[in-house]
Write a protein that holds these residues in place. Sequence first.
Motif, PDB file in Angstrom:
ATOM      1  N   VAL A 134       0.553  -1.317   0.122  1.00  0.00           N
ATOM      2  CA  VAL A 134       0.111   0.245   0.051  1.00  0.00           C
ATOM      3  C   VAL A 134       0.650   0.731   0.278  1.00  0.00           C
ATOM      4  O   VAL A 134       2.166   1.288   0.521  1.00  0.00           O
ATOM      5  CB  VAL A 134      -0.843  -0.053   1.405  1.00  0.00           C
ATOM      6  CG1 VAL A 134      -2.203   1.186   1.241  1.00  0.00           C
ATOM      7  CG2 VAL A 134      -1.486  -1.269   1.254  1.00  0.00           C
ATOM      8  N   PHE A 177      -4.512   0.812   9.340  1.00  0.00           N
ATOM      9  CA  PHE A 177      -2.784  -0.580   8.271  1.00  0.00           C
ATOM     10  C   PHE A 177      -3.212  -1.666   9.342  1.00  0.00           C
ATOM     11  O   PHE A 177      -3.636  -2.970   8.877  1.00  0.00           O
ATOM     12  CB  PHE A 177      -2.456   0.037   7.618  1.00  0.00           C
ATOM     13  CG  PHE A 177      -1.192  -1.500   6.830  1.00  0.00           C
ATOM     14  CD1 PHE A 177      -1.503  -1.164   5.515  1.00  0.00           C
ATOM     15  CD2 PHE A 177      -0.220  -1.346   7.438  1.00  0.00           C
ATOM     16  CE1 PHE A 177      -0.786  -2.449   5.072  1.00  0.00           C
ATOM     17  CE2 PHE A 177       0.352  -2.426   7.324  1.00  0.00           C
ATOM     18  CZ  PHE A 177       0.601  -2.821   5.737  1.00  0.00           C
ATOM     19  N   LEU A 191       2.449  -0.984   4.417  1.00  0.00           N
ATOM     20  CA  LEU A 191       2.998   0.286   3.948  1.00  0.00           C
ATOM     21  C   LEU A 191       4.007   1.113   4.344  1.00  0.00           C
ATOM     22  O   LEU A 191       4.554   1.110   4.692  1.00  0.00           O
ATOM     23  CB  LEU A 191       1.834   0.372   4.916  1.00  0.00           C
ATOM     24  CG  LEU A 191       1.484   2.554   5.278  1.00  0.00           C
ATOM     25  CD1 LEU A 191       0.716   2.898   3.888  1.00  0.00           C
ATOM     26  CD2 LEU A 191       0.869   2.343   6.445  1.00  0.00           C
ATOM     27  N   VAL A 197       5.335  -0.774   8.212  1.00  0.00           N
ATOM     28  CA  VAL A 197       5.160   0.542   8.207  1.00  0.00           C
ATOM     29  C   VAL A 197       5.880   1.062   8.078  1.00  0.00           C
ATOM     30  O   VAL A 197       7.088   1.211   8.809  1.00  0.00           O
ATOM     31  CB  VAL A 197       4.375   1.271   8.633  1.00  0.00           C
ATOM     32  CG1 VAL A 197       3.889   2.680   8.376  1.00  0.00           C
ATOM     33  CG2 VAL A 197       2.877   1.288   8.807  1.00  0.00           C
TER      34      VAL A 197
END
Length: 360
Positions: A188, A207, A220, A235
């Motif tokens: 993402v 997320f 992410l 992340v």
Amino acid sequence: MTAPDAGARRLRIAMVSNYLPSDSKMGVGYQAHAMATELARRGHEVVMFSPSSAVEGAEYAHRAVPVIGSLRTFRFALALREQDFSGFDVIHAHGDDYWLWRRRAPVHVRTMHGSCFEEALRIRGAKERLRMLLLGVTETLATLVADRTVLVSPGTRRWMPWVSTVVPNGVDIDRLATRVPKAERPTVLFVGTWGARKRGSLLAEAFLRDVVPRVPDAELRMVTRDAPADLPPTVRALGRLDDAELAEEYGRAWVFCLPSTYEGFGIPYAEAMAAGVPVVATPNIGARFVTDGGRAGVLVAPESLGLAIADVLSDPERRTALGEAGLRRAAAFDLRRVVDAYERIYRDGLGRRATRRRRR
């Protein structure tokens, strides 16, 4: 280089923007820079008036407008009064031109990249809300000062119903169409700020809460410079990227998400769609327009954001359909088409002025 229309003379264009990519991450600056570059490539003489420093390698000229102290936007507007615009055919302002009420060039065009009144409804803090309301007043004044005002999306007409012209922002379709292999793991992509209206922090929370439990290998990737240092392994903050690096990130992504509270247009949505990446967004004005009311993307409430992303990541057929719909929609935002429209506006204004002079 794209040549001007047959028989069309070269124009001298004064482009005005408080922001440029050299100093600011504001989307207005990136759009002003992109438009000035395309116009220069078409053979026009373009000079950018800005307090931001010159963009390295820019194909247009730069004229510094020094601004010192706080309240930069208001100081910049006053400083523009002292600039010499004689000799230019067109002033094209992307903001802060509301004191230029006397004609400084034959044609004065103003692009409204959104509405500060609209943003004031959603911004936090009394001081910031007051600043947005004052800027909204200046935007209204600017529509009276300019010969032609242009909106980048129809939703802004709520605050300026007398403005009828809509020309969307433009993106470099060819650069974004560069094909790179998709990431091996579900990815993402986010482009924006961690805080404020872009709400990167909200996306990270959604997320971790709703995407990772359903898609454990998802990642992410956040193109942002204000994320905290202690992010979890799934992340990753990428900082600032150049155009080529950003195009590669779009190409690798499985889904793009920008959950802004407000966008007048939302250039990252159009960039993702031009790269064939499915878009998931919250239903702000810009997202509604760019995704054609959700027909070329997914619009969901903030509380459903993570679940919607997980659904798209888990459904290859839906990702393909959304990517194809986005590609078709992105054609409307081709920078070349956008600059074609502005050239027509410039020349229409010059033609009208010439007609008035002949009649007098």
